[in-house]
Write a protein that holds these residues in place. Structure first.
Motif, PDB file in Angstrom:
ATOM      1  N   ASP A  75       0.846  -1.179  -0.086  1.00  0.00           N
ATOM      2  CA  ASP A  75       0.171  -0.029  -0.025  1.00  0.00           C
ATOM      3  C   ASP A  75       1.042   1.357   0.002  1.00  0.00           C
ATOM      4  N   ASP A 106       0.759   4.256   0.163  1.00  0.00           N
ATOM      5  CA  ASP A 106       0.018   5.472   0.772  1.00  0.00           C
ATOM      6  C   ASP A 106       0.651   6.755   0.479  1.00  0.00           C
ATOM      7  N   ARG A 148      -0.252   9.534   1.397  1.00  0.00           N
ATOM      8  CA  ARG A 148      -0.124  10.599   2.687  1.00  0.00           C
ATOM      9  C   ARG A 148       0.992  10.386   3.240  1.00  0.00           C
ATOM     10  N   ARG A 157      -5.174  10.806  -1.379  1.00  0.00           N
ATOM     11  CA  ARG A 157      -5.437   9.502  -0.986  1.00  0.00           C
ATOM     12  C   ARG A 157      -6.981   8.969  -1.266  1.00  0.00           C
ATOM     13  N   ASN A 160      -7.544   5.715  -3.733  1.00  0.00           N
ATOM     14  CA  ASN A 160      -8.292   4.503  -3.266  1.00  0.00           C
ATOM     15  C   ASN A 160      -9.740   4.453  -4.337  1.00  0.00           C
TER      16      ASN A 160
END
Length: 434
Positions: free
Chosen positions: A44, A46, A48, A397, A401
């Protein structure tokens, strides 16, 4: 916020803006070269963890550039790619670009200011700028062209020096200031807010070129158009262009929430991916099986197979797209968010005389055509949510997703949503027609 930015927000005159000094640095959403290897072996990625908010140094302006005080920007999937350092770290793009000349060398830095959409106010112009002036309200096209390449004058997208601004270049739109070439600028639609205006250039321009332009699929009245991701940023504009151009929009989405949004946009037919056996981001084991299910659904609703498939999902859907489009039809593709290596049964392409059309961004003439459609009210911004600049990573994000609808906006210098409308009467007229 520095004194110049405060003056822009306060609506200072062009003369006042020219008198105020430029800050030595400014706040921006940016990536750091030192983070490039942080996602190695991580499932993942991410964003962020890789998008930072902080100060970066102000660059010198080239003769053909302007400095724009950014009032609003937006999140695009290329921002997600940048923040995941995929398919390659964007610092590789910046390093390659930086070898070109001394002006390009400004972009090769250990930071990368991201963002490929922007609306704002011109606060400085380069020594060679003729048309644009301090105080002009503008939107910024994400297409960065080489004006000295002959191919640019046939189509800006064909020039070998064409780059995606804020993705393959530095000093993009997710910041208090951005640097843009004059060949990227168009007037801001006066009836739109800052964030509404900023939400259009990349996605609306790309969808226009894919579907309407003579360099794309050349959609005409009555065409059945299959739109993957009809509730996303690209899809939201594609649905409007198909509907307003007399076509029949068939949208594929991944939830009932997105299905309802696609219907509100004007989709004639909405199909949930799960109903045809597509789940996740992996390609189906046999695309023809999924294609037969999808084709049956489309024929039941419209009476025929699609003339055009609007494709940007990539590996998970491309084989299905090639199968399901009608004999002599076209699959027009601008991206591959689920993977770049596509597999399809070539018999359905060559024996049924289908076409695959590659499309990337849009030239300034096509962007101008989109601006006209916005002014006429034939297109409306696909903005559904707005975040402040410090929350850029959270906004990205959402897109990473696929939890968003339409476009996600980011307020840079604008102190709140709904500001920047300079023609409220026009806005009221268009709202009454909607």
């Amino acid at each position: 916020m520095d004194a110049l930015a405060e003056a822009v927000v306060a609506g200072a005159t062009p003369a006042d803006l020219e008198r105020l000094p430029l800050p030595g640095d400014f706040t921006a959403a940016h990536l750091r070269a030192e983070d490039v290897d942080n996602f190695t072996g991580v499932e993942d990625k991410d964003v962020r963890k890789s998008i930072h908010i902080g100060s970066v140094p102000m660059p010198e302006l080239a003769p053909n550039e302007v400095l724009v005080a950014v009032m609003a920007s937006g999140i695009n999937y290329n921002t997600v790619w940048s923040a995941m350092f995929e398919p390659i770290p964007t610092f590789t793009f910046l390093k390659h670009f930086g070898r070109q000349d001394r002006w390009a060398a400004r972009h090769d830095r250990p930071f990368h200011v991201i963002g490929s959409d922007a609306s704002g106010v011109v606060v400085r112009t380069g020594s060679g700028v003729r048309k644009w002036k301090v105080g002009d309200r503008v939107v910024v096209s994400p297409v960065y062209v080489d004006e000295e390449d002959p191919a640019t004058y046939a189509d800006g997208m064909l020039g070998t020096g064409m780059l995606a601004w804020g993705f393959e270049t530095n000093y993009g739109g997710l910041a208090h200031y951005c640097v843009a070439r004059t060949s990227q600028l168009l007037p801001k639609p006066a009836h739109l807010s800052w964030e509404e205006a900023a939400s259009n250039p990349l996605c609306a321009g790309t969808a226009y070129r894919m579907l309407v332009s003579d360099r794309g699929a050349r959609m005409t009245q009555g065409d059945v158009v299959l739109i993957w991701g009809a509730a996303g940023g690209l899809g939201a504009y594609a649905v409007q262009l198909v509907r307003n151009g007399g076509g029949i929009a068939v949208g594929v989405v991944s939830s009932e929430r997105k299905a309802e949004y696609a219907r509100r946009l004007g989709c004639h037919v909405v199909i949930d991916r799960a109903e045809i056996g597509l789940t996740g981001s992996e390609a189906p084991a046999d695309p023809t099986v999924v294609g037969k299910r999808l084709g049956k659904r489309i024929r039941a609703a419209t009476g025929e197979d699609p003339h055009i498939v609007f494709e940007h999902v990539g590996r998970a859907t491309f084989g299905v797209s090639v199968f399901v489009v009608r004999r002599g039809g076209a699959v027009v593709t601008c991206g591959s968010s689920t993977g770049y290596q596509h597999e399809f049964d070539n018999r359905y392409l060559w024996m049924r005389l289908k076409r695959v059309i590659g499309s990337h961004g849009s030239n300034l003439h096509e962007q101008s055509a989109v601006g006209r459609l916005l002014d006429l009210g034939h297109l409306t911004p696909a903005l559904t949510a707005t975040y402040p600049l410090p929350a850029t990573a959270e906004a990205a994000r959402l897109v990473q997703n696929n939890d968003h609808l339409g476009k996600i906006g980011v307020l840079s210098l604008a102190p709140g949503p709904g500001l920047g409308v300079s023609d409220p009467q026009r806005r009221e007229v268009l709202a009454a027609r909607a």
